[in-house]
Design an enzyme around this catalytic site. Sequence first.
Site, PDB file in Angstrom:
ATOM      1  N   HIS A 159       0.649  -3.588  -4.557  1.00 12.72           N
ATOM      2  CA  HIS A 159       1.160  -3.486  -2.983  1.00 12.72           C
ATOM      3  C   HIS A 159       0.714  -4.398  -2.049  1.00 12.72           C
ATOM      4  O   HIS A 159       1.398  -4.947  -1.363  1.00 12.72           O
ATOM      5  CB  HIS A 159       1.104  -1.915  -2.687  1.00 12.72           C
ATOM      6  CG  HIS A 159       1.873  -1.176  -3.694  1.00 12.72           C
ATOM      7  ND1 HIS A 159       1.081   0.037  -4.248  1.00 12.72           N
ATOM      8  CD2 HIS A 159       3.121  -0.641  -3.937  1.00 12.72           C
ATOM      9  CE1 HIS A 159       2.056   0.694  -4.979  1.00 12.72           C
ATOM     10  NE2 HIS A 159       3.294   0.379  -4.666  1.00 12.72           N
ATOM     11  N   SER A 208       0.038  -0.238 -11.546  1.00 10.41           N
ATOM     12  CA  SER A 208       1.068   0.638 -11.443  1.00 10.41           C
ATOM     13  C   SER A 208       0.703   1.880 -10.888  1.00 10.41           C
ATOM     14  O   SER A 208      -0.422   2.289 -11.371  1.00 10.41           O
ATOM     15  CB  SER A 208       2.013   0.813 -12.610  1.00 10.41           C
ATOM     16  OG  SER A 208       2.928   2.100 -12.665  1.00 10.41           O
ATOM     17  N   SER A 209       1.353   2.609 -10.039  1.00 12.31           N
ATOM     18  CA  SER A 209       0.895   3.899  -9.632  1.00 12.31           C
ATOM     19  C   SER A 209       0.901   4.905 -10.646  1.00 12.31           C
ATOM     20  O   SER A 209       0.154   5.835 -10.397  1.00 12.31           O
ATOM     21  CB  SER A 209       2.145   4.423  -8.459  1.00 12.31           C
ATOM     22  OG  SER A 209       2.178   3.594  -7.360  1.00 12.31           O
ATOM     23  N   ARG A 210       1.602   4.574 -11.711  1.00 14.02           N
ATOM     24  CA  ARG A 210       1.621   5.621 -12.984  1.00 14.02           C
ATOM     25  C   ARG A 210       0.533   5.128 -13.822  1.00 14.02           C
ATOM     26  O   ARG A 210       0.455   6.262 -14.625  1.00 14.02           O
ATOM     27  CB  ARG A 210       3.147   5.226 -13.756  1.00 14.02           C
ATOM     28  CG  ARG A 210       4.225   6.072 -12.781  1.00 14.02           C
ATOM     29  CD  ARG A 210       5.547   5.840 -13.548  1.00 14.02           C
ATOM     30  NE  ARG A 210       6.548   6.473 -12.818  1.00 14.02           N
ATOM     31  CZ  ARG A 210       7.677   6.183 -12.293  1.00 14.02           C
ATOM     32  NH1 ARG A 210       7.506   4.814 -12.046  1.00 14.02           N
ATOM     33  NH2 ARG A 210       8.569   6.714 -11.662  1.00 14.02           N
ATOM     34  N   HIS A 243      -1.887   0.330  -4.556  1.00 10.26           N
ATOM     35  CA  HIS A 243      -2.761  -0.262  -5.172  1.00 10.26           C
ATOM     36  C   HIS A 243      -2.837  -1.731  -5.046  1.00 10.26           C
ATOM     37  O   HIS A 243      -2.045  -2.134  -3.843  1.00 10.26           O
ATOM     38  CB  HIS A 243      -2.649  -0.101  -6.813  1.00 10.26           C
ATOM     39  CG  HIS A 243      -1.237  -0.408  -7.133  1.00 10.26           C
ATOM     40  ND1 HIS A 243      -0.672  -1.700  -7.153  1.00 10.26           N
ATOM     41  CD2 HIS A 243      -0.180   0.489  -7.722  1.00 10.26           C
ATOM     42  CE1 HIS A 243       0.459  -1.621  -7.515  1.00 10.26           C
ATOM     43  NE2 HIS A 243       0.783  -0.372  -7.884  1.00 10.26           N
ATOM     44  N   GLN A 255      16.279   8.093  -6.809  1.00  9.95           N
ATOM     45  CA  GLN A 255      16.175   7.210  -7.953  1.00  9.95           C
ATOM     46  C   GLN A 255      15.358   7.876  -9.392  1.00  9.95           C
ATOM     47  O   GLN A 255      15.021   7.336 -10.378  1.00  9.95           O
ATOM     48  CB  GLN A 255      15.335   5.904  -7.560  1.00  9.95           C
ATOM     49  CG  GLN A 255      13.915   6.173  -7.247  1.00  9.95           C
ATOM     50  CD  GLN A 255      13.322   4.739  -6.737  1.00  9.95           C
ATOM     51  OE1 GLN A 255      13.585   4.387  -5.640  1.00  9.95           O
ATOM     52  NE2 GLN A 255      12.313   4.040  -7.343  1.00  9.95           N
TER      53      GLN A 255
HETATM   54  P1  AMP Z   1       6.411   0.922  -5.733  1.00 11.67           P
HETATM   55  O1  AMP Z   1       5.644   1.696  -4.882  1.00 11.67           O
HETATM   56  O2  AMP Z   1       6.168   1.176  -7.298  1.00 11.67           O
HETATM   57  O3  AMP Z   1       7.951   1.415  -5.479  1.00 11.67           O
HETATM   58  O4  AMP Z   1       6.362  -0.426  -5.820  1.00 11.67           O
HETATM   59  C1  AMP Z   1       6.729  -1.116  -4.388  1.00 11.67           C
HETATM   60  C2  AMP Z   1       6.801  -2.440  -4.765  1.00 11.67           C
HETATM   61  O5  AMP Z   1       5.243  -3.106  -5.143  1.00 11.67           O
HETATM   62  C3  AMP Z   1       7.823  -3.175  -5.472  1.00 11.67           C
HETATM   63  O6  AMP Z   1       8.395  -4.290  -5.148  1.00 11.67           O
HETATM   64  C4  AMP Z   1       6.847  -3.251  -6.978  1.00 11.67           C
HETATM   65  O7  AMP Z   1       7.552  -4.183  -7.691  1.00 11.67           O
HETATM   66  C5  AMP Z   1       5.832  -3.837  -6.390  1.00 11.67           C
HETATM   67  N1  AMP Z   1       4.778  -3.716  -7.288  1.00 11.67           N
HETATM   68  C6  AMP Z   1       4.382  -2.585  -8.007  1.00 11.67           C
HETATM   69  N2  AMP Z   1       3.311  -3.035  -8.989  1.00 11.67           N
HETATM   70  C7  AMP Z   1       3.131  -4.366  -8.648  1.00 11.67           C
HETATM   71  C8  AMP Z   1       2.034  -5.248  -9.286  1.00 11.67           C
HETATM   72  N3  AMP Z   1       1.156  -4.716 -10.190  1.00 11.67           N
HETATM   73  N4  AMP Z   1       1.955  -6.476  -8.958  1.00 11.67           N
HETATM   74  C9  AMP Z   1       2.824  -6.744  -7.850  1.00 11.67           C
HETATM   75  N5  AMP Z   1       3.822  -5.944  -7.327  1.00 11.67           N
HETATM   76  C10 AMP Z   1       3.779  -4.939  -7.602  1.00 11.67           C
END
Ligand code: AMP
Length: 275
Positions: free
Chosen positions: A34, A182-184, A31, A58
Amino acid sequence: MRIATTIAAAREHLAACARPVGFVPTMGALHAGHIALLAAARAACASVVASLFVNPMQFAPNEDFSRYPRDAQGDREQFERAGVDVLFAPDANEMYPPDFSTYVEVGSIGASFEGALRPAHFRGVATVVAKLLNVIAPDVLYLGQKDAQQTAVLRKLVADLAFNVRVEIVPTVREGDGVALSSRNQYLNERERSEAPSLHRALQTVESALRSGAAKETALERGASALSPLAVLDYLDVVDADTFAPSDGLKAPAYIIGAARFGTTRLIDNLRVER
Ligand code: AMP
């Protein structure tokens, strides 16, 4: 964009990359948050490496590993568009072969908040990131402020184990109504999604109460009352940004952190307090 699914292939591609190398680890379902990390890496580094790995270590057995959103093809296109030079997309067997037995324990910085509610979470995060740093050997590691405790845990990992990498924290990207991407978020139904901005409002309420001189406990009470009554608050607190130890909110830098459940979906968010 070169795609490596093995450690050997990733190392081969990395050897041909111009330095500095910026690295963005992800679990996919990309999103705009990222993309902001990838853009920061692209702007500052000669080469950009991303990883796509939904890290089973995790997730607790009762968590959402099996239904975590996956879109390998769509993600690949987005990585390419964001200017990624090398994508490392291993499978679980490549990262954790059957005889894998070495883990990174993170200590007290990962024991509270997310670590208290998800006991093996940061051990899994630290172990996979340590391995990824050894495979990629980047010059700069890009992390999102959205996962503030994770940034503190990983900064500590880098310092304690002397990884030769600089850590850059990228500010949280939000929807127009304040919800942190957030992906969630895609788990939320319409009703839950309409209540979700109240988590950000709760954090803002704490911040403005602290700024107007309220004591921390009062500020947290006001913040909690800004959360939708349909949500269940896991925690709302103010912590030191580096150690995640409790803070009175007056010493900077600090984070106002919150986590709440909207139906079965847990959302986390934070605001950074600078003075
Ligand atoms: P994930 O794929 O959820 O493990 O996230 C990968 C990276 O993207 C991590 O460093 C997260 O903190 C970052 N990230 C996730 N959501 C956001 C957001 N809304 N804004 C900025 N960085 C994000």
